[in-house]
Design an enzyme around this catalytic site. Structure first.
Site, PDB file in Angstrom:
ATOM      1  N   ALA A   1     114.617  83.783  75.550  1.00 30.34           N
ATOM      2  CA  ALA A   1     114.539  82.907  76.725  1.00 30.34           C
ATOM      3  C   ALA A   1     115.417  81.664  76.584  1.00 30.34           C
ATOM      4  O   ALA A   1     115.822  81.075  77.579  1.00 30.34           O
ATOM      5  CB  ALA A   1     113.092  82.500  76.994  1.00 30.34           C
TER       6      ALA A   1
ATOM      7  N   SER B   1     105.006  81.633  70.163  1.00 31.64           N
ATOM      8  CA  SER B   1     103.615  81.165  70.259  1.00 31.64           C
ATOM      9  C   SER B   1     102.914  81.768  71.477  1.00 31.64           C
ATOM     10  O   SER B   1     102.661  81.078  72.455  1.00 31.64           O
ATOM     11  CB  SER B   1     103.542  79.636  70.260  1.00 31.64           C
ATOM     12  OG  SER B   1     104.499  79.026  71.071  1.00 31.64           O
TER      13      SER B   1
END
EC number: 2.7.1.25
Length: 186
Positions: free
Chosen positions: A21, A91
């Site tokens: 990303a 995460s």
């Protein structure tokens, strides 16, 4: 334009999002700007930390949470000593992110997002292709969940925004927190 910091207050900037990303790219670019302006900055990249601090952990939920807690511990320790810590780690679990960020003296949660088809196109290592073929188990976003932040402090769509635009949003957020004073990348 750059100004030397007026505060010694640390901060954890937590970049979360799927692989590819742009978390690490953004963290590196922001680190460069802040360091050039005289701010104390450290980067904690999820892949690097996993290799050195969390070696031996797998990709079960428990192991992922342990890895994120370790990153969070180090990040929060540095931030308590006046460092701006830039964490770039997938995460994937909302609860674990919230737990580590709750311990930060100050925090900025940054959701870095792009559609899956864009991430697959960006994937030079071919990890998404392998995961889609079932060759990689527990791949976040394909065979393992990713829980996006519900209310991130900053939401960056890297498929729609350029790197300079993303940096503008990040610097504006840091200025709102009185962490930095007018740092420019132009």
């Amino acid at each position: 334009m750059s100004t030397i910091p007026t505060t010694r207050s640390g901060l954890v900037v937590w970049f979360t999002g799927l692989s590819g990303a742009g978390k690490t790219t953004l963290a590196r670019a922001l680190a460069t700007l802040l360091q050039e302006a005289g701010y104390p900055v450290e980067q904690l990249d999820g892949d690097v930390v996993r290799e050195h601090l969390s070696k031996g952990l797998g990709f079960s939920r428990e192991d992922r949470d342990t890895n994120i807690r370790r990153i969070g511990f180090v990040a929060n320790l540095l931030a308590k000593h006046g460092v701006i810590v830039l964490v770039s780690a997938i995460s994937p679990y909302r609860e674990t992110r919230a737990e580590v960020l709750a311990a930060a003296p100050r925090k900025l949660e940054v959701f870095v997002e792009a559609p899956l088809d864009v991430l697959i196109q960006r994937d030079v290592k071919g990890l998404y292709a392998k995961a889609l073929r079932g060759e990689i188990a527990q791949f976040t976003g394909i065979s393992d969940p990713y829980e996006p932040p519900l209310h991130p402090d900053v939401h960056l769509r890297t498929d729609l925004m350029s790197l300079p635009e993303c940096l503008d949003h990040l610097l504006a957020a840091l200025e709102r927190l009185d962490i930095v004073v007018k740092v420019s990348h132009q």
